[in-house]
Design a protein around this motif. Structure first.
Motif, PDB file in Angstrom:
ATOM      1  N   THR A 177       0.834  -1.210   0.000  1.00 40.43           N
ATOM      2  CA  THR A 177       0.000   0.000   0.000  1.00 40.43           C
ATOM      3  C   THR A 177       0.868   1.260   0.000  1.00 40.43           C
ATOM      4  OG1 THR A 177      -1.722  -1.152   1.195  1.00 40.43           O
ATOM      5  CG2 THR A 177      -1.739   1.260   1.345  1.00 40.43           C
ATOM      6  N   THR A 178       0.511   2.223  -0.860  1.00 40.48           N
ATOM      7  CA  THR A 178       1.279   3.469  -0.920  1.00 40.48           C
ATOM      8  C   THR A 178       0.479   4.667  -0.412  1.00 40.48           C
ATOM      9  OG1 THR A 178       0.547   3.758  -3.196  1.00 40.48           O
ATOM     10  CG2 THR A 178       2.711   2.735  -2.867  1.00 40.48           C
ATOM     11  N   PHE A 179      -0.848   4.546  -0.450  1.00 38.27           N
ATOM     12  CA  PHE A 179      -1.695   5.705  -0.114  1.00 38.27           C
ATOM     13  C   PHE A 179      -2.829   5.224   0.786  1.00 38.27           C
ATOM     14  CE2 PHE A 179      -4.291   9.379  -0.485  1.00 38.27           C
ATOM     15  CZ  PHE A 179      -3.602  10.364  -1.167  1.00 38.27           C
ATOM     16  N   VAL A 180      -3.080   5.961   1.876  1.00 41.00           N
ATOM     17  CA  VAL A 180      -4.097   5.530   2.836  1.00 41.00           C
ATOM     18  C   VAL A 180      -5.093   6.666   3.078  1.00 41.00           C
ATOM     19  CG1 VAL A 180      -4.499   4.576   5.147  1.00 41.00           C
ATOM     20  CG2 VAL A 180      -2.345   4.104   3.978  1.00 41.00           C
ATOM     21  N   SER A 181      -6.355   6.299   3.266  1.00 42.93           N
ATOM     22  CA  SER A 181      -7.379   7.306   3.567  1.00 42.93           C
ATOM     23  C   SER A 181      -7.858   7.116   4.995  1.00 42.93           C
ATOM     24  CB  SER A 181      -8.567   7.088   2.635  1.00 42.93           C
ATOM     25  OG  SER A 181      -9.141   5.831   2.948  1.00 42.93           O
ATOM     26  N   GLY A 182      -8.844   7.863   5.381  1.00 48.24           N
ATOM     27  CA  GLY A 182      -9.522   7.601   6.656  1.00 48.24           C
ATOM     28  C   GLY A 182      -9.485   8.743   7.637  1.00 48.24           C
ATOM     29  N   VAL A 183      -9.327   8.350   8.881  1.00 51.51           N
ATOM     30  CA  VAL A 183      -9.382   9.295   9.983  1.00 51.51           C
ATOM     31  C   VAL A 183      -7.987   9.348  10.602  1.00 51.51           C
ATOM     32  CG1 VAL A 183     -10.394   9.630  12.264  1.00 51.51           C
ATOM     33  CG2 VAL A 183     -11.814   8.820  10.393  1.00 51.51           C
ATOM     34  N   ALA A 184      -7.518  10.563  10.873  1.00 53.43           N
ATOM     35  CA  ALA A 184      -6.134  10.734  11.328  1.00 53.43           C
ATOM     36  C   ALA A 184      -5.799   9.926  12.581  1.00 53.43           C
ATOM     37  CB  ALA A 184      -5.861  12.212  11.554  1.00 53.43           C
ATOM     38  N   SER A 185      -6.690   9.967  13.574  1.00 57.56           N
ATOM     39  CA  SER A 185      -6.351   9.287  14.829  1.00 57.56           C
ATOM     40  C   SER A 185      -6.234   7.775  14.599  1.00 57.56           C
ATOM     41  CB  SER A 185      -7.375   9.592  15.915  1.00 57.56           C
ATOM     42  OG  SER A 185      -8.665   9.188  15.521  1.00 57.56           O
ATOM     43  N   TYR A 186      -6.964   7.249  13.605  1.00 54.25           N
ATOM     44  CA  TYR A 186      -6.880   5.812  13.326  1.00 54.25           C
ATOM     45  C   TYR A 186      -5.515   5.465  12.708  1.00 54.25           C
ATOM     46  CZ  TYR A 186      -8.106   1.071  11.998  1.00 54.25           C
ATOM     47  OH  TYR A 186      -8.117  -0.298  11.872  1.00 54.25           O
ATOM     48  N   MET A 187      -4.984   6.371  11.900  1.00 51.83           N
ATOM     49  CA  MET A 187      -3.670   6.138  11.301  1.00 51.83           C
ATOM     50  C   MET A 187      -2.603   6.061  12.395  1.00 51.83           C
ATOM     51  SD  MET A 187      -2.634   5.537   8.308  1.00 51.83           S
ATOM     52  CE  MET A 187      -1.027   5.242   7.582  1.00 51.83           C
ATOM     53  N   LEU A 188      -2.799   6.871  13.408  1.00 50.25           N
ATOM     54  CA  LEU A 188      -1.873   6.861  14.536  1.00 50.25           C
ATOM     55  C   LEU A 188      -2.028   5.557  15.320  1.00 50.25           C
ATOM     56  CD1 LEU A 188       0.127   8.966  15.232  1.00 50.25           C
ATOM     57  CD2 LEU A 188      -1.485   9.990  16.818  1.00 50.25           C
ATOM     58  N   ARG A 189      -3.266   5.138  15.471  1.00 51.61           N
ATOM     59  CA  ARG A 189      -3.553   3.870  16.157  1.00 51.61           C
ATOM     60  C   ARG A 189      -2.875   2.710  15.397  1.00 51.61           C
ATOM     61  NH1 ARG A 189      -4.398   0.393  19.557  1.00 51.61           N
ATOM     62  NH2 ARG A 189      -5.786  -1.330  19.166  1.00 51.61           N
ATOM     63  N   LEU A 190      -2.943   2.775  14.066  1.00 50.47           N
ATOM     64  CA  LEU A 190      -2.323   1.708  13.265  1.00 50.47           C
ATOM     65  C   LEU A 190      -0.811   1.668  13.463  1.00 50.47           C
ATOM     66  CD1 LEU A 190      -4.190   1.682   9.815  1.00 50.47           C
ATOM     67  CD2 LEU A 190      -4.432   0.090  11.723  1.00 50.47           C
ATOM     68  N   SER A 191      -0.208   2.829  13.697  1.00 55.50           N
ATOM     69  CA  SER A 191       1.244   2.830  13.908  1.00 55.50           C
ATOM     70  C   SER A 191       1.584   2.130  15.217  1.00 55.50           C
ATOM     71  CB  SER A 191       1.821   4.250  13.861  1.00 55.50           C
ATOM     72  OG  SER A 191       1.357   5.013  14.945  1.00 55.50           O
ATOM     73  N   GLN A 192       0.705   2.294  16.216  1.00 50.44           N
ATOM     74  CA  GLN A 192       0.921   1.598  17.498  1.00 50.44           C
ATOM     75  C   GLN A 192       0.792   0.095  17.309  1.00 50.44           C
ATOM     76  OE1 GLN A 192      -2.138   3.504  19.827  1.00 50.44           O
ATOM     77  NE2 GLN A 192      -0.651   4.554  21.119  1.00 50.44           N
TER      78      GLN A 192
END
Ligand code: ZN
Length: 432
Positions: A177-192
């Motif tokens: 995957t090169t590009f991701v959509s969604g909600v910012a806080s979820y992207m942070l959650r995914l990094s955790q």
């Protein structure tokens, strides 16, 4: 070189945009006058007809539309065409009562795909991208807007839908995957989650993302950029207009361009409903200019922002820019007589590297006085002394924003419960 999805429209000279807007505004007023009893009554009452719209300023003669108007006429009372002309239905989440329902004609879906494609290309999407869409596919507008827009650009869309964070990370790795959509806080959650799985997010191919649907402070942005080594753009939209796709920030990251050929923009003082001065804060009021299914006149978004006074942006786009949404009028909380937006607290909290990605504010009352408690998770386990020091720093820093000192409580990582798609930042326990 800046890439644009629709160069002709995105760089259209201001005069031409205004001409087009006037033509489309007249058409929209006629459409609702002829087909929507709610608007016909309002227009008749104020003795306004299509012929009274001679210049763009005449928009001030038109009635406003509120969320309550839409709810009172739900689900189909605001439609300007019969349902057999529509091919898709979406609804707002309806957290506070009756959802707002919107039906789309094929033409509406086409416009929505077009504005989303412009937003995605503005954020850097190309047909070479592998686009992961971790948003729930359902009556909520988010997933479909991104899906249609990304397909229009020609990217490869992976419709993962929401949830199963480990699976999201695995798919990012597996499909590149090169590009991701969604909600910012979820992207942070995914990094955790990735960290817990032993995946180095900076080594994944993810290079760009477009996020919306919640407040998006600079601090949060920086954290995502650092965690993923990616660029991040901000998208704005609302179900009543089309869903996501109303505006996005260009690579200058200084304001979001609104697609004025499809949405007429006003920034008004929410008390007087008169226009505010250039670059002054006000409520964003939007009119659809090309909607067929459910056109809306002067919709009060309750979103607080400023419109830029600059005519042409360095990116070449001529459509007006607004500052990131400060907060919904509805999000504003009054604590001890002070107006507070959760974003103000987040800006402070996210500055501290010792603070983790999760925080919330809890409002309660003690002896009839409002008590604000701010809970933040630390990034790593802290000693008691370090926790107390951090609490003291946060307390003082937040006081400079709020005028009063809140209670601050630093908690070990992973203590605050995770909550669905959007992070739940405010818990108000006061009796209403
Ligand atoms: Zn720009």
């Amino acid at each position: 070189m800046v890439s644009l999805f629709n160069s002709k429209m995105e760089k259209m000279p201001r005069g031409k945009i205004h001409e087009l807007q006037l033509k489309r505004l007249k058409k929209t007023v006629k459409l609702v006058y002829d087909n929507v009893p709610f608007y016909r009554e309002k227009l008749k009452k104020s003795k306004v007809s299509v012929d009274d719209i001679k210049k763009l300023d005449d928009i001030s003669k038109l009635p406003f539309t509120t969320k309550d108007d839409l709810r009172l006429n739900a689900p189909f009372g605001m439609m300007a065409c019969s349902l057999d002309k529509c091919v898709e239905l979406h609804a707002s989440s309806g957290t506070t009562g009756v959802p707002v329902t919107v039906c789309y004609t094929p033409g509406d879906i086409e416009v929505w795909s077009e504005v989303m494609a412009r937003c995605l290309v503005m954020a850097g999407l190309t047909k070479k991208d592998v686009f992961q869409n971790p948003i729930p596919y359902g009556t909520f507008t988010g997933a479909f807007g991104f899906h249609y827009g990304a397909q229009k650009v020609g990217a490869l869309v992976i419709p993962t839908g929401m949830g199963q964070s480990e699976r999201q990370v695995k798919l990012m790795e597996y499909y590149g995957t090169t590009f991701v959509s969604g909600v910012a806080s979820y992207m942070l959650r995914l990094s955790q989650v990735a960290q817990e799985m032993g995946v180095d997010t900076r080594k994944l191919k993810v290079r760009n993302g477009l996020f919306g649907a919640e407040m998006f402070t600079k601090g949060l942005k920086k954290r995502i950029v650092d965690a993923w080594d990616m660029d991040v753009h901000d998208i704005y939209g609302l179900t009543e207009m089309c869903g996501p796709g109303v505006s996005t920030d260009c690579d200058l990251h200084d304001g979001l361009h609104i697609w004025e050929d499809h949405f007429f923009v006003e920034c008004l003082d929410p008390k007087t409903m008169e226009p505010v001065g250039p670059e002054e804060e006000g409520e964003l009021v939007l009119t659809t200019l090309s909607k067929e299914g459910m056109p809306i006149l002067r919709y009060r978004t309750k979103d607080i922002t400023k419109l830029y006074d600059t005519k042409v942006c360095d990116c070449g786009r001529t459509h007006v820019k607004h500052t990131p949404i400060k907060g919904r009028n509805d999000d504003m909380i009054i604590i001890r007589g002070t107006n507070i937006y959760p974003g103000q607290i987040e800006s402070v909290v996210m500055k501290y590297p010792e603070v983790g990605n999760n925080w919330r504010m809890i409002i309660s009352t003690k002896n009839d006085v409002d008590v604000l408690t701010i809970e933040v998770e630390s990034k790593n386990q802290l000693s008691q002394i370090d926790s107390m020091n951090l609490e003291e720093k946060l307390r003082n820093d937040i006081k400079s924003v709020l005028v009063f000192k809140p209670i601050v409580s630093v908690l070990p990582p992973g203590t605050i419960p995770e909550s669905g798609l959007k992070a739940k930042r405010v818990i108000d326990k006061r009796k209403k």
